[in-house]
Enzyme design. Structure first.
Site, PDB file in Angstrom:
ATOM      1  CG  ASP A  11      -1.902   1.189   1.196  1.00  0.00           C
ATOM      2  OD1 ASP A  11      -2.664   1.281   0.213  1.00  0.00           O
ATOM      3  OD2 ASP A  11      -1.905   2.004   2.124  1.00  0.00           O
ATOM      4  CB  SER A  12       0.289   4.706  -1.100  1.00  0.00           C
ATOM      5  OG  SER A  12      -0.977   4.886  -0.499  1.00  0.00           O
ATOM      6  CB  CYS A  74      -2.898   0.611  -2.655  1.00  0.00           C
ATOM      7  SG  CYS A  74      -2.850   2.364  -3.102  1.00  0.00           S
ATOM      8  CG  ASN A  75      -9.388   0.912  -3.597  1.00  0.00           C
ATOM      9  OD1 ASN A  75     -10.182   0.288  -4.281  1.00  0.00           O
ATOM     10  ND2 ASN A  75      -9.303   0.759  -2.282  1.00  0.00           N
ATOM     11  CD  GLU A 159      -2.143   8.590   6.010  1.00  0.00           C
ATOM     12  OE1 GLU A 159      -1.321   9.531   5.994  1.00  0.00           O
ATOM     13  OE2 GLU A 159      -2.080   7.602   5.268  1.00  0.00           O
ATOM     14  CB  CYS A 193     -10.125   4.845  -0.004  1.00  0.00           C
ATOM     15  SG  CYS A 193      -8.587   5.358   0.818  1.00  0.00           S
ATOM     16  CG  HIS A 195      -6.428   5.634   4.523  1.00  0.00           C
ATOM     17  ND1 HIS A 195      -5.626   5.071   3.552  1.00  0.00           N
ATOM     18  CD2 HIS A 195      -5.594   6.349   5.329  1.00  0.00           C
ATOM     19  CE1 HIS A 195      -4.373   5.419   3.775  1.00  0.00           C
ATOM     20  NE2 HIS A 195      -4.321   6.195   4.839  1.00  0.00           N
TER      21      HIS A 195
END
Length: 274
Positions: A11-12, A74-75, A159, A193, A195
């Site tokens: 993932d990023s 990760c989308n 985040e 996403c 997140h």
């Protein structure tokens, strides 16, 4: 025979840990190796070429660690890089290895949840711009209309652990209002996403009662389990000692602190450079 190795999960940043959490729950005996490219995050606002190059860097890193199977959790990476890597790079780079993404598993089944044939997608700007979800959903459910809403503020909010302040609720209400203005018969909304599940409770506050809210983690985990059953030759290459290892391209202290909220338990990462 090639030596068995962990399944790579990329993932990023932190979001893919919500997918990894479900992968571990579904496949607890398997080894997983997680890499967050936090030093170059976020990916959602970057160009297709940049996301492709960053994602390819990560895939090559996993292959160098011995991984035979890599999941792009990760989308944005799945939307902007997966197809190019699968079609253009793997045949020459590593024809016996595989790279999978999170978009296909979701689009294969999402139509089963809708009665109105109207579905909403909440995602980053990059994922929305790629149009990957409408394109893939049409392949499996051509009668469904897909409405998308980019939510650029949501990732930084999550985040920074600001999910419960007044500003956050403003942005959630604003984005959902925009989405339902586009399609007032939407009865399924996908959090596209990784997140966003951390803000699920707040999102549900502003969703109409009859609307189903789907997260990707469990869907992707079931899909991977099915993939491994259908591809025993790949399953044999996946090590099964239940070991988890975590890597980040940025500060390990920050990754460990924030990442634990996404993964649901404490973790200890190592630093790598791509």
């Amino acid at each position: 025979m090639q030596e068995a190795a962990p399944i790579g999960v990329f993932d990023s940043g932190y979001g893919g840990l919500t997918v990894l959490k479900e992968l571990v729950a579904q496949l607890p005996e398997y080894d997983f190796m997680y890499l967050g490219d936090n030093a170059r995050a976020p990916y959602g606002t970057r160009s297709f070429e940049t996301v492709y190059q960053y994602t390819l860097d990560a895939v090559k890193w996993f292959f160098a660690q011995g991984c035979h199977l890599v999941m792009l959790a990760c989308n944005t990476a799945s939307a902007k890089a997966l197809r190019s890597i699968q079609q253009n790079d793997l045949p020459t780079l590593a024809p016996d290895k595989r790279v999978l993404g999170v978009i296909r598993p979701s689009t294969e089944i999402i139509g089963q949840y809708s009665e109105t044939n109207e579905i909403g997608i909440l995602a980053t700007k990059g994922t929305v711009a790629s149009n990957s979800y409408p394109i893939e959903i049409e392949k499996f459910f051509p009668a469904i209309t897909v409405y998308q809403e980019a939510c650029p503020m949501w990732v930084p909010i999550i985040e920074n652990n600001e999910m419960d302040n007044v500003g956050t609720h403003h942005f959630i209400k604003k984005n959902l209002h925009h989405l339902f203005q586009k399609g007032d018969n939407i009865d399924v909304v996908l959090l596209a996403c990784t997140h966003y599940p951390l803000m699920r409770k707040q999102i549900e506050e502003y969703l109409p009662v009859a609307v189903k809210l789907l997260s990707q983690g469990e869907i992707v985990a079931r899909s991977l389990a099915d993939y491994l059953k259908r591809h025993p030759e790949m399953d044999e290459k996946c090590r099964k000692t239940g070991q988890l290892t975590f890597f980040t391209t940025d500060a390990t202290e920050d990754f460990d602190e924030k990442g634990s909220a996404f993964f649901g338990q404490a973790l200890a990462s190592q630093h790598v450079s791509l």
